[in-house]
Design an enzyme around this catalytic site. Structure first.
Site, mmCIF file in Angstrom:
data_model
loop_
_atom_site.group_PDB
_atom_site.id
_atom_site.type_symbol
_atom_site.label_atom_id
_atom_site.label_comp_id
_atom_site.label_asym_id
_atom_site.label_seq_id
_atom_site.Cartn_x
_atom_site.Cartn_y
_atom_site.Cartn_z
ATOM 1 N NE ARG A 129 -1.218 2.458 2.856
ATOM 2 C CZ ARG A 129 -0.641 3.549 3.324
ATOM 3 N NH1 ARG A 129 -0.559 4.645 2.581
ATOM 4 N NH2 ARG A 129 -0.109 3.550 4.544
ATOM 5 C CG ASP A 130 3.446 4.230 2.973
ATOM 6 O OD1 ASP A 130 3.225 5.172 2.200
ATOM 7 O OD2 ASP A 130 4.061 4.362 4.040
ATOM 8 C CB CYS A 146 8.391 11.324 1.350
ATOM 9 S SG CYS A 146 7.686 12.949 1.237
ATOM 10 C CG ASN A 169 7.568 3.523 3.981
ATOM 11 O OD1 ASN A 169 7.042 3.987 4.978
ATOM 12 N ND2 ASN A 169 7.023 3.601 2.777
#
Lengths: 324, 324
Positions: free
Chosen positions: A24-25, A250, A259
């Site tokens: 997801r992220d 980011c 991450n």
């Protein structure tokens, strides 16, 4: 394969649950859209590697996150295994409806510790966003779901600078008071250092929120993620977010060191004698497989180092010259 | 420029001395030979950035380290500043003669905690290498020099696996007993984790060697260097080795994520409120300048992140999408 020598550090949790956010992220920040069958295989491989919490996708409107527009189809395709949870991000009641339809067991909502980011990410004030999530959490809990709350910008904010600890605790408590079962504290721009982590966790404790209800979500933008994780473990936190291969993060940082990489986390946990249940070789192989599909190498130090390891070391080969 | 919010962690040293190894440990592992005038400018820029211990070069025979064959010329060119030390590596008495001729104040010798690496790196047993360094240390001390001892393979060894803590303490003590003023504990292959660090420092303490005589030298091969540094600071160590921009390290790891990057260390120390005397912006600019000369980007997360920072952030620009 080299492995760290196991040497526990007193006072740390015996077991850590890794909340894997790569699908997801990680993938929501990819410039290209990954085919749904690749996502499904990625998630299956992560489960094969022993991960038990794999954040699968997001029911945010595709207009905002086109990378995850296939959320419904992905959840249909997923071969769900006993003992593995596949949380999904849910922004509002309509997202919750889709999540319930997909039969998920855990949803995640997301708030901001700062007004600047709340306005930009949610187009609302902090108070308005908490009000918006109220019915989502209530209905989800009534349906028997677990609800994780993400809290962004818990340490620094690009517009506001350092974020006061009390402000973070205040917003975090309001999210928990909605009925959320877990609060994940995000260092969205990666500026935190270990003393700040310790201080924030102490402040939560003083406000009645113990480490059993908290998770940490560190970004490695400034290389601090694992040191911050150590500080969080020392404060009793036993749920750590990370992303296989260090995927995502980011996108405004072109270096894509976002991450914390799950492999780097697993290396440290193994060395600390903390139970995590992950097969590192399988996980790193999965990240290499995914990196090939994305067309660029994983930023994880461990993934890189394991790929560089010779299968058998020759007797003459010297790993380091002269000293160091 | 983003900076971490300063939040001290109780029990850590108030000041840390950074032992900068980039010009020596970094450049000796470069495939190409860097021109001597570039090396001299690199060292001058590091001093400009506030570093006070800059390991300049090595008087090892050029046959073994051709990258540093210009050691004598470099030391002649160096504009030495008051308050800054420029240690050099010295392998034997002949190297010491050259170092004395160059007017250095500090030399460094280098031993191995394991027989396998002693044989490969020094072509001697551990005992033979200590015997060889005896007269070097004695003569250096008589000449009023400080002598640092590097100890390699303090945690894991590629041939022997995990290295017993007592073995490391035993070899380390013998080096200090020669008259060395400081012992730098090297995780040459980067496999250490924080519990192992704590345990080794505890064992040194029990053997009468306190943290004031110790330095730590971590490699980021598996991403653990900064977490290990935090554990060392918590044990009272106040001298930390690092390399500007993360230069160098172990060439057998193609990814070149070797030495802990000084910038990543400085970021953490700043956040912890620990005095280090370094101007991060100047240091990162120096590492970018050096990276251009070497033709590849710095592996330091901080160097990458600072290069990615927009000069002024537009109001609409959102640094992170949706959550994280």
């Amino acid at each position: 394969m080299n492995l760290p020598h196991v040497q526990p550090l007193p006072g740390l949790p015996q077991r850590v649950r890794i909340h894997e956010v790569g699908p997801r992220d990680g993938l929501q920040n990819e410039p290209n859209i990954v085919p749904v069958e690749v996502k499904a295989e990625f998630i299956a491989r992560l489960a094969d590697a022993g991960l038990t919490t794999i954040e699968a996708t997001s029911f945010v409107h595709p207009k905002w996150v086109p990378q995850l527009a296939d959320a419904g189809e992905l959840m249909d395709r997923l071969e769900r295994r006993p003992g593995v949870r596949y949380p999904v991000l849910v922004p509002n009641e309509r997202g919750l409806d889709r999540a319930l339809q997909a039969g998920v067991e855990t949803i995640a909502i997301f708030g901001s510790a700062t007004e600047s980011f709340a306005r930009r990410n949610l187009n609302r004030t902090v108070a308005e966003s908490i009000a918006m999530f109220g019915p989502v959490v209530r209905r989800a809990r009534e349906a028997g779901l677990e609800v994780r709350a993400y809290l962004s910008m818990c340490f620094g904010d690009p517009w506001e600078g350092a974020v006061p600890v009390n402000q973070v605790v205040s917003v975090g408590r309001r999210l928990l008071d909605l009925g959320c079962t877990e609060l994940s504290l995000g260092d969205t721009i990666g500026v935190a250092t270990p003393g700040h982590v310790t201080e924030l966790l102490r402040a939560f404790g003083e406000a009645g929120v113990g480490p059993d209800r908290l998770a940490v979500h560190f970004h490695d933008t400034y290389g601090q993620a694992l040191a911050n994780t150590l500080a969080a473990l020392q404060a009793g936190v036993a749920t750590v977010d990370s992303s296989a291969g260090g995927l995502g993060g980011c996108p405004y940082a072109k270096s894509a060191t976002g991450n914390l990489a799950t492999e780097d986390l697993v290396w440290m946990l193994t060395g600390l004698g903390i139970d995590h249940g992950v097969d590192l070789a399988k996980l790193a192989a999965t990240s290499r497989w995914m990196a090939e599909r994305l067309g660029r190498p994983s930023p994880s130090r461990v993934v890189q180092a394991l790929a560089d390891e010779p299968e058998a070391r020759s007797d003459k080969e010297c790993p380091c010259s002269t000293t160091g």
